[in-house]
Design a protein around this motif. Sequence first.
Motif: not given
Length: 678
Positions: A487-497, A652-663
Amino acid sequence: MLDFSDLPRFDLIQPEHVKPAITQLLADGRALVEKLTDDSTPATWADFAGALSAGLEGFGRAWGVVGHLHSVNDVPAWREAYNEMLPEVSRFYTELGQNLKLFDKYRALRKSAEYSTLTAEQQKIVDNEVRDFRLGGAELPEDQKPRFQAIMEELSQLSAKFSENILDATNAFAEIVSDESLLAGLPDYAKDAAREAAEKAGVEGWKFTLHAPSYGPLMQYAENRDLRARMYRAYATRAAEIDNGYSKPEWDNGPLIKRILELKAEDAQMLGFNNFAEVSLYTKMADTPAQVLDFLRDMAKKAKPFAEKDIAELKAFAKDELGITDFQPWDAAYASEKLMQARYAFSEQEVKQYFTEPKVIAGLFQVIESLFTVKVKEDKAPVWHEDVRFYRIETPAGELVGQFYMDLYARETKRGGAWMDEARSRKRTATGIQKPIAYLNCNFARPVAGKPATFTHDEVITLFHETGHGLHHLLARGEEMGVSGIHGVEWDAVELPSQFMENYCWEWDVLQGMTAHADTGETLPRVLYDKMLAARNFQSGMMTVRQIEFSIFDMRLHYEFDPKGTSTVMDVIDEVRREVAVLIPPEWHRFPNSFSHIFGGGYAAGYYSYKWAEVLSADCYAAFEEAGDPFDPVVGKRFLEEILSRGGERPALENFKAFRGREPSPDALLRHSGMIAA
């Protein structure tokens, strides 16, 4: 249907329950909205926003059950029950989206002193609601709101009808083969399944259908070219105006496509957008349609030279080794299988014998347990079909995390494809945490001849993919339903997991634990694994441009195309194919008529999300590669905490950057696909 105390009562729910239950819940929902929008109700989280979410949850769960049964048990009674109430449900949601009193309450909460004291989840929900009211037509002049509501209702009905037409057309076709010599090349499992299908239908011989477990193996292995051509044409003209000998005019999705596009364009115009693509992207990671098209065309530019090499090799092989001088699309899967056998000395059929269902399921659960420090156990629940199984996820201490249904086999009453859906979301209640429940649905061939079902490696990947969606829902740690799980996850990030989980289908240690030959019980041999690995990127160029073709077609339809103009939908896809495709189908091919993702599902102007999220998921998996261990506990814990369990709490971009430390970077995806050097 009104029992929300625990699991859905699939053992008792009947189609005749739908109308009275949904009618009552709609009335209750309207009464609740009336109460909460009254001036006497304070615009606070507890009195308003939280109360609204809690009060409407039962309606969402009940209608979710109806929609689920419409998908997995599409018999006439369930179809009629679903379609009878669909307009009422659509009307209710449109009313909510246009209710200015609700909008005013959310805006008042957003501006109040309390807002700064809310949790991050609660703030995100309020922000999302304020945003979504605009998309729901709340700011429209009162005289325009009835028209907007009518558009929403018609779109929901057209979407359901689009999918029903595909299913009806798919079910209507059957190829009955009475001469076994025509089945040369087909593996025994495919012939056994076709024989059982014929017996069930009361006919002699072998029955082949357009459902995936029947159609796919025939196209891949049948030596008889005429048989492949007939099956291909039947599949390519489903739900179309083409005279194919089995379809009906009322199943033609062409007029529905035109009407859907007209309504979406009108929807966008009413909301103040230039086109529906802008509406779609308003809630996604990508900013503009032009940005998406640039991304897709850049990927196409990188992939097309590899795709051109793939198709040239395939045509040369078909001519030189198979005697096919006039290569056609119905030769592609067959020739590709032969080429892969010749190049890598193995076939998918050989590999399939090692992926027996019990071992695959056990191996999948072992991956989940190793990555996320949980336990997966069998559980009991009422189910909608005898094939369905039920499981629970627990912490090492035995605390329940979530539960899920698994419905793996294809049925004539089940829509095609594979998907995850939710039965219940995680949230905090007055008595504790409500645990999430998910549905995992696939369309694999069931066991035949008394043996366990066996899966192709692609089907194993599909199972891992849908499980990834399920884990996104089930391993959520949030406490507010509006941003819990997916819920609330951007559609273009839903496929990441989901795409992230696919990587584990290629790990040697994982495959050792999830394979046992159907006859010998032997695990997958290393020599065969090495061949699979060498073939992993076989025709990856062709597969990439195919996905890009669908994505550009979808975006252009919703961005540039005028459904009332002189150009047709087929004109658009022909233009896209000339730009990026290397395998051009016949002019009678009607791919759009069965493109259910964008016309019968939620991917309109969003199909690019698969490729977009592939970049994200490959980059995330690269973190494990860099750590030297696909189950590295530190990286796994960080992935769980920063991405999987976060839900829609933050962008989702913040989630990604928190995990990878970059874009994000596309390099890992290109490397995994064999399109740049490792």
